[in-house]
Design an enzyme around this catalytic site. Sequence first.
Site, short mmCIF file in Angstrom:
data_model
loop_
_atom_site.label_atom_id
_atom_site.label_comp_id
_atom_site.label_asym_id
_atom_site.label_seq_id
_atom_site.Cartn_x
_atom_site.Cartn_y
_atom_site.Cartn_z
CE LYS A 183 -2.92 3.26 1.36
NZ LYS A 183 -2.00 4.38 1.02
CD GLU B 118 11.49 0.13 10.50
OE1 GLU B 118 12.34 0.90 10.97
OE2 GLU B 118 11.59 -1.10 10.54
CB CYS C 55 12.60 8.67 8.96
SG CYS C 55 13.87 7.59 8.29
CD GLU D 203 8.82 13.06 11.99
OE1 GLU D 203 7.66 12.61 12.05
OE2 GLU D 203 9.77 12.42 11.53
P1 NAD Z 1 1.59 8.55 7.34
O1 NAD Z 1 1.58 7.79 8.61
O2 NAD Z 1 0.63 9.67 7.19
O3 NAD Z 1 1.30 7.59 6.10
C1 NAD Z 1 2.08 6.44 5.87
C2 NAD Z 1 1.25 5.41 5.14
O4 NAD Z 1 0.19 4.99 6.02
C3 NAD Z 1 0.58 5.91 3.86
O5 NAD Z 1 0.60 4.88 2.90
C4 NAD Z 1 -0.84 6.20 4.31
O6 NAD Z 1 -1.78 6.11 3.27
C5 NAD Z 1 -1.05 5.08 5.33
N1 NAD Z 1 -2.09 5.36 6.33
C6 NAD Z 1 -2.48 6.56 6.82
N2 NAD Z 1 -3.48 6.40 7.73
C7 NAD Z 1 -3.71 5.07 7.81
C8 NAD Z 1 -4.60 4.27 8.59
N3 NAD Z 1 -5.48 4.81 9.46
N4 NAD Z 1 -4.55 2.92 8.46
C9 NAD Z 1 -3.66 2.35 7.61
N5 NAD Z 1 -2.81 3.06 6.83
C10 NAD Z 1 -2.83 4.41 6.94
O7 NAD Z 1 3.09 9.02 7.12
P2 NAD Z 1 3.68 9.90 5.93
O8 NAD Z 1 3.21 11.29 6.13
O9 NAD Z 1 3.41 9.23 4.62
O10 NAD Z 1 5.24 9.77 6.19
C11 NAD Z 1 5.91 10.60 7.05
C12 NAD Z 1 6.26 9.91 8.34
O11 NAD Z 1 7.00 8.72 8.08
C13 NAD Z 1 7.16 10.75 9.21
O12 NAD Z 1 6.73 10.66 10.55
C14 NAD Z 1 8.51 10.09 9.05
O13 NAD Z 1 9.43 10.31 10.09
C15 NAD Z 1 8.14 8.66 8.93
N6 NAD Z 1 9.23 7.88 8.31
C16 NAD Z 1 9.92 6.98 9.08
C17 NAD Z 1 10.98 6.24 8.54
C18 NAD Z 1 11.74 5.22 9.36
O14 NAD Z 1 12.45 4.41 8.78
N7 NAD Z 1 11.63 5.21 10.66
C19 NAD Z 1 11.30 6.42 7.20
C20 NAD Z 1 10.59 7.36 6.44
C21 NAD Z 1 9.53 8.08 7.02
#
Ligand code: NAD
Length: 480
Positions: free
Chosen positions: A174, A250, A285, A384
């Site tokens: 996804k 993550e 991240c 963040e």
């Molecule tokens: P997000 O949590 O908004 O979305 C991530 C994914 O989850 C997307 O595919 C989204 O459609 C899905 N999603 C959203 N709500 C959901 C729900 N209720 N149920 C299931 N899936 C759902 O995050 P983002 O804005 O896409 O990414 C940014 C975040 O990711 C930041 O916090 C960043 O630090 C983190 N990040 C972490 C790492 C790591 O390795 N630790 C790497 C990259 C990004």
Amino acid sequence: MAPQKLFLEGSWQEGQGTPLTVTSPIDGSVLTTLAAASSDDVDRAVASARRAFADGRWSRLAPAARKKILMRIADRIEAEAVELAVLGVRDNGTEFNMALKAEPGSAAGTFRYYAEALDKVAGEVAPTPPDVLGLVHRAPVGVVAAIVPWNFPLMIGAWKLAPALAMGNSVILKPAESASLSLLRLAEICAECGLPDGVLNVVTGRGTETGAALAHHMDVDVMVFTGSGATGRHLLAASAQSNLKRCYLELGGKSPNIVFADAKDLDQAAKVAAMGIFRNSGQVCVAGSRLLVERSIHDHFVDQLKTHAEALRVGDPLDLNSQIGAVNSSAQLAANLRHVDQALSEGGNIVCGGQQILQKTGGTYMAPTIVTGVTRDAALFQNEVFGPVLSVTAFDSEEEAIQLANATSYGLAAGVWTADLSRAHRCIAELRTGVVHVNTYGGADMTVPLGGVGQSGNGHDKSLYALDKFVDLKSAWIQL
Ligand code: NAD
């Protein structure tokens, strides 16, 4: 671009949800629409993945045969690197030079790494009494759901897909709403390289609809996720409310980058610290978003940082002269600006940036921003941003630096700049983070795991350790 569809059972299929519009952050133009998978579509994807797993078309292939296909995928990603990078950049705004390396470059390397590894990880014969044979098998878990974010879709997608596939699992991927295009092409590449139908299905759509349906699904065995802590909480709850699927998260970070006065080359430290927060507009991240700097060098160091930040060329990410591209979306840009306003209301001082730029392009760009005087209880210290905003705080001693570094709920990465080897080792031991960079910031390759502690998550991508998420340990006790 033609409207995008779901990739199910090896072919393109319509989604039943209301399609999403894909807008480019480069200039605000509409690129295409994305199919939105409804919960029925997700059911179809999971059923297809389950069938593929159960009949053994991939799960019971000889490891050498799986290896051949994963190697072929790596080669194809490499051969199409420029096209894949451009596709991704138009979708998510990352500067091209970085995207080329971090996206197809790293995805190809990831597929190759796990292809090479898959026939070198074996089970065990346990040290049992002589009348018993004890075996430990590493069995594939079955159906894996991988939910990924928008900042580095191909790289992070590959970190989930390649080890899961290497161990013989089927995967439903996804992608994020604002970064699906390159992953849809990757799915097609996988099929063209011989990955059997149904072993990889891609369901695009809204997190709250498509993602939530996957998270609540009763026939998903393991869920791997990269994204925000808020979504991570939803996923854990969904697991508890459904089938207790294993859930690896993550999450985000507020990573401290600590500069001691004894660092060997302060100008180099300032240059690397600037890129450590501003590359990909801070949408990394492990971004070093919280600078902790020894008070005796604070003013001088902030001046150097400002010089480096202001010299960065922000602009069209497809222009090879741009060093920093666009912020991913107007919603993310608005959130970044709100964080800056709040920092100011809490006593912070803007050294540079703080505003949207290049409005005439129609895209979403933000000037690299440095805020000094950020106190431990300020929101900018604790939360963040995921944007090009650096928080700066002075410290007086090593002990205070460590305390400040550990004073958030996160624990993803940290940096330490010092010429004192003993101090570097003390910091590595004391910092509560999954990664510590010493006299550099942000470097890594496939050989080391990436994961956090605290509210930065509980799983690891990369390295051989990542394989553990995708196997079940199964013991056999055989009376001889
Ligand atoms: P997000 O949590 O908004 O979305 C991530 C994914 O989850 C997307 O595919 C989204 O459609 C899905 N999603 C959203 N709500 C959901 C729900 N209720 N149920 C299931 N899936 C759902 O995050 P983002 O804005 O896409 O990414 C940014 C975040 O990711 C930041 O916090 C960043 O630090 C983190 N990040 C972490 C790492 C790591 O390795 N630790 C790497 C990259 C990004």
